[in-house]
Design a protein around this motif. Structure first.
Motif, PDB file in Angstrom:
ATOM      1  N   GLY A  66     -12.476   0.688   1.823  1.00 26.07           N
ATOM      2  CA  GLY A  66     -13.415   1.667   2.366  1.00 26.07           C
ATOM      3  C   GLY A  66     -13.745   2.829   1.460  1.00 26.07           C
ATOM      4  O   GLY A  66     -14.336   3.812   1.930  1.00 26.07           O
ATOM      5  N   GLU A  67     -13.412   2.745   0.187  1.00 29.48           N
ATOM      6  CA  GLU A  67     -13.762   3.803  -0.763  1.00 29.48           C
ATOM      7  C   GLU A  67     -13.757   3.211  -2.172  1.00 29.48           C
ATOM      8  O   GLU A  67     -13.101   2.202  -2.428  1.00 29.48           O
ATOM      9  CB  GLU A  67     -12.757   4.952  -0.691  1.00 29.48           C
ATOM     10  CG  GLU A  67     -11.336   4.550  -1.061  1.00 29.48           C
ATOM     11  CD  GLU A  67     -10.369   5.711  -1.019  1.00 29.48           C
ATOM     12  OE1 GLU A  67     -10.528   6.642  -1.827  1.00 29.48           O
ATOM     13  OE2 GLU A  67      -9.437   5.673  -0.175  1.00 29.48           O
ATOM     14  N   PRO A  68     -14.488   3.823  -3.105  1.00 31.49           N
ATOM     15  CA  PRO A  68     -14.437   3.355  -4.500  1.00 31.49           C
ATOM     16  C   PRO A  68     -13.018   3.468  -5.055  1.00 31.49           C
ATOM     17  O   PRO A  68     -12.268   4.383  -4.694  1.00 31.49           O
ATOM     18  CB  PRO A  68     -15.393   4.308  -5.225  1.00 31.49           C
ATOM     19  CG  PRO A  68     -16.287   4.832  -4.161  1.00 31.49           C
ATOM     20  CD  PRO A  68     -15.446   4.930  -2.925  1.00 31.49           C
ATOM     21  N   VAL A  69     -12.649   2.529  -5.912  1.00 30.14           N
ATOM     22  CA  VAL A  69     -11.284   2.488  -6.434  1.00 30.14           C
ATOM     23  C   VAL A  69     -11.288   2.447  -7.951  1.00 30.14           C
ATOM     24  O   VAL A  69     -12.250   2.018  -8.590  1.00 30.14           O
ATOM     25  CB  VAL A  69     -10.510   1.258  -5.906  1.00 30.14           C
ATOM     26  CG1 VAL A  69     -10.473   1.239  -4.386  1.00 30.14           C
ATOM     27  CG2 VAL A  69     -11.091  -0.044  -6.451  1.00 30.14           C
ATOM     28  N   ASP A 109       0.857  -1.187   0.000  1.00 28.97           N
ATOM     29  CA  ASP A 109       0.000   0.000   0.000  1.00 28.97           C
ATOM     30  C   ASP A 109       0.896   1.241   0.000  1.00 28.97           C
ATOM     31  O   ASP A 109       1.660   1.459   0.943  1.00 28.97           O
ATOM     32  CB  ASP A 109      -0.883  -0.037   1.252  1.00 28.97           C
ATOM     33  CG  ASP A 109      -1.909   1.081   1.321  1.00 28.97           C
ATOM     34  OD1 ASP A 109      -1.771   2.086   0.599  1.00 28.97           O
ATOM     35  OD2 ASP A 109      -2.865   0.955   2.111  1.00 28.97           O
ATOM     36  N   ALA A 110       0.816   2.025  -1.068  1.00 28.14           N
ATOM     37  CA  ALA A 110       1.637   3.229  -1.190  1.00 28.14           C
ATOM     38  C   ALA A 110       0.731   4.454  -1.211  1.00 28.14           C
ATOM     39  O   ALA A 110       0.011   4.683  -2.192  1.00 28.14           O
ATOM     40  CB  ALA A 110       2.477   3.173  -2.459  1.00 28.14           C
ATOM     41  N   PRO A 111       0.712   5.251  -0.145  1.00 35.61           N
ATOM     42  CA  PRO A 111      -0.176   6.409  -0.090  1.00 35.61           C
ATOM     43  C   PRO A 111       0.314   7.544  -0.972  1.00 35.61           C
ATOM     44  O   PRO A 111       1.495   7.617  -1.327  1.00 35.61           O
ATOM     45  CB  PRO A 111      -0.120   6.804   1.385  1.00 35.61           C
ATOM     46  CG  PRO A 111       1.235   6.360   1.835  1.00 35.61           C
ATOM     47  CD  PRO A 111       1.540   5.104   1.068  1.00 35.61           C
ATOM     48  N   ALA A 112      -0.612   8.421  -1.318  1.00 38.24           N
ATOM     49  CA  ALA A 112      -0.265   9.656  -2.014  1.00 38.24           C
ATOM     50  C   ALA A 112      -0.240  10.789  -1.008  1.00 38.24           C
ATOM     51  O   ALA A 112      -0.898  10.715   0.035  1.00 38.24           O
ATOM     52  CB  ALA A 112      -1.299   9.948  -3.105  1.00 38.24           C
ATOM     53  N   PRO A 113       0.538  11.853  -1.271  1.00 40.95           N
ATOM     54  CA  PRO A 113       0.516  13.006  -0.360  1.00 40.95           C
ATOM     55  C   PRO A 113      -0.904  13.520  -0.170  1.00 40.95           C
ATOM     56  O   PRO A 113      -1.654  13.675  -1.137  1.00 40.95           O
ATOM     57  CB  PRO A 113       1.383  14.034  -1.094  1.00 40.95           C
ATOM     58  CG  PRO A 113       2.265  13.218  -1.980  1.00 40.95           C
ATOM     59  CD  PRO A 113       1.448  12.038  -2.398  1.00 40.95           C
ATOM     60  N   THR A 114      -1.279  13.743   1.053  1.00 45.82           N
ATOM     61  CA  THR A 114      -2.665  14.114   1.363  1.00 45.82           C
ATOM     62  C   THR A 114      -3.127  15.332   0.582  1.00 45.82           C
ATOM     63  O   THR A 114      -4.251  15.373   0.068  1.00 45.82           O
ATOM     64  CB  THR A 114      -2.808  14.386   2.876  1.00 45.82           C
ATOM     65  OG1 THR A 114      -2.383  13.222   3.594  1.00 45.82           O
ATOM     66  CG2 THR A 114      -4.247  14.703   3.226  1.00 45.82           C
ATOM     67  N   ALA A 115      -2.268  16.307   0.432  1.00 52.05           N
ATOM     68  CA  ALA A 115      -2.666  17.557  -0.213  1.00 52.05           C
ATOM     69  C   ALA A 115      -3.003  17.378  -1.679  1.00 52.05           C
ATOM     70  O   ALA A 115      -3.788  18.152  -2.244  1.00 52.05           O
ATOM     71  CB  ALA A 115      -1.553  18.589  -0.057  1.00 52.05           C
ATOM     72  N   SER A 116      -2.411  16.335  -2.323  1.00 54.63           N
ATOM     73  CA  SER A 116      -2.631  16.139  -3.756  1.00 54.63           C
ATOM     74  C   SER A 116      -3.420  14.877  -4.076  1.00 54.63           C
ATOM     75  O   SER A 116      -3.494  14.469  -5.231  1.00 54.63           O
ATOM     76  CB  SER A 116      -1.277  16.095  -4.487  1.00 54.63           C
ATOM     77  OG  SER A 116      -0.485  15.010  -3.999  1.00 54.63           O
ATOM     78  N   ALA A 117      -4.006  14.230  -3.055  1.00 52.85           N
ATOM     79  CA  ALA A 117      -4.667  12.938  -3.264  1.00 52.85           C
ATOM     80  C   ALA A 117      -5.860  13.054  -4.205  1.00 52.85           C
ATOM     81  O   ALA A 117      -6.714  13.921  -4.049  1.00 52.85           O
ATOM     82  CB  ALA A 117      -5.110  12.366  -1.931  1.00 52.85           C
ATOM     83  N   LYS A 118      -5.880  12.184  -5.203  1.00 50.13           N
ATOM     84  CA  LYS A 118      -6.957  12.178  -6.198  1.00 50.13           C
ATOM     85  C   LYS A 118      -7.819  10.918  -6.125  1.00 50.13           C
ATOM     86  O   LYS A 118      -8.939  10.912  -6.646  1.00 50.13           O
ATOM     87  CB  LYS A 118      -6.366  12.274  -7.607  1.00 50.13           C
ATOM     88  CG  LYS A 118      -5.555  13.523  -7.883  1.00 50.13           C
ATOM     89  CD  LYS A 118      -4.921  13.420  -9.273  1.00 50.13           C
ATOM     90  CE  LYS A 118      -4.025  14.596  -9.585  1.00 50.13           C
ATOM     91  NZ  LYS A 118      -3.320  14.415 -10.883  1.00 50.13           N
ATOM     92  N   GLY A 119      -7.297   9.863  -5.540  1.00 58.52           N
ATOM     93  CA  GLY A 119      -8.062   8.624  -5.491  1.00 58.52           C
ATOM     94  C   GLY A 119      -7.174   7.442  -5.190  1.00 58.52           C
ATOM     95  O   GLY A 119      -5.955   7.573  -5.011  1.00 58.52           O
ATOM     96  N   THR A 120      -7.793   6.268  -5.138  1.00 57.43           N
ATOM     97  CA  THR A 120      -7.102   5.021  -4.805  1.00 57.43           C
ATOM     98  C   THR A 120      -7.227   4.033  -5.953  1.00 57.43           C
ATOM     99  O   THR A 120      -8.280   3.939  -6.590  1.00 57.43           O
ATOM    100  CB  THR A 120      -7.683   4.411  -3.520  1.00 57.43           C
ATOM    101  OG1 THR A 120      -7.458   5.321  -2.440  1.00 57.43           O
ATOM    102  CG2 THR A 120      -7.041   3.074  -3.180  1.00 57.43           C
TER     103      THR A 120
END
Length: 285
Positions: free
Chosen positions: A106-109, A29-40
């Motif tokens: 927990g969210e659409p992907v 699981d590699a997260p994206a920076p919160t400020a630029s997050a667009k989706g999973t």
């Protein structure tokens, strides 16, 4: 056999068991920076592959704002599954696993499946498209794999019926061309491909190999699903010829991408270029 550049997750990524209503599945699981997050994005590997096949995609996808979760399916590498019972590996069962994984996230992907993972992705979307924002099929065609590849898969299934996984590995190494052998390992780690192979369930390989050889054309059903679709491939493909992928994309009304200089695994061959094609599609969804 896919050959990822490394089996070590990139900085910021985390390997752990994703706990779902249908069991635990090993993920990176590699997260994206919160400020630029667009989706999973949920990434499903192909036949004999693993979550590590996408390892070089995580950093460019995170930089573009997408959290990426690569998963070992039931009976693949670090996700345990029955060794002898093929029933849990029926395609509908694997599709239900994908839906359980999305529920746990927990969210659409945005769903992406490579090769066999594409067939499973398609089955999940046809069962319930609601949890998905888009579908990308990578090196995955409308129906069964090409006849030469069907022959190779049948030989493997016959081999696994009479040999252990370790014995089958040795037989495969004798038959493969030199460039495919696991001599020096991956990224300086001797035998890592063999270790991955040994942790696969033989029942999973036999069952999913049968699916690759007998998959019906479900393109018309998928075309009727109101979901953005993307067909991505290399310039050449031994499993599904590229002209067939072109025709499938047209029938789907799908976005079409070709990663120059690659074949069946653009995700390991030219991950930066593949990531750019994915981001261009997802940004437009």
């Amino acid at each position: 056999m896919s050959r990822p550049s490394t089996f070590t997750p990139p900085p910021g990524a985390r390997a752990y068991p994703l706990r779902t209503g249908r069991g635990d599945f090993a993920v990176i699981d590699a997260p994206a920076p919160t400020a630029s997050a667009k989706g999973t994005v949920l990434l499903l590997p192909g036949f004999t592959g693993s979550k590590e096949d996408f390892i070089a995609l995580h950093e460019p996808l995170a930089a573009a704002g997408y959290r990426s979760i690569a998963v070992d399916g039931r009976g693949q590498y670090e996700s345990k599954g029955p060794e002898e019972d093929e029933a849990p590996y029926a395609q509908d069962e694997l599709a239900r696993d994908v839906l359980a994984q999305v529920d746990a996230i927990g969210e659409p992907v945005h769903l992406l499946g490579h090769s066999l993972g594409g067939l499973i992705s398609r089955a999940a979307v046809l069962r319930d498209p609601e949890p998905f924002r888009s579908l990308t099929l990578v090196a995955c065609g409308a129906g069964a794999i090409s006849e030469p590849q069907q022959h190779r898969v049948k030989l493997l299934r016959d081999l696994l019926a009479v040999q252990s996984m370790a014995e089958a590995w040795e037989t495969i190494q004798r038959l493969e061309p030199p460039e495919e052998l696991d001599v020096d390992g991956v990224a300086g780690t001797p035998g890592v491909l063999r270790r991955r192979w040994l942790q696969n369930s033989p029942a999973q390989l036999i069952a999913t190999g049968r699916q690759l050889c007998g998959e019906p054309d479900r393109t018309d059903q998928l075309a009727a699903v109101d979901l953005p679709k993307h067909v991505l491939s290399g310039e050449r493909d031994h499993a599904w010829p590229v002209p067939d992928l072109d025709r499938m994309a047209h029938r789907l009304g799908a976005h079409r991408s070709i990663v120059p200089g690659t074949e069946h695994s653009p995700n390991t061959e030219r991950p930066e270029e593949m990531a750019a094609a994915l981001v261009a599609f997802w940004d437009g969804c």
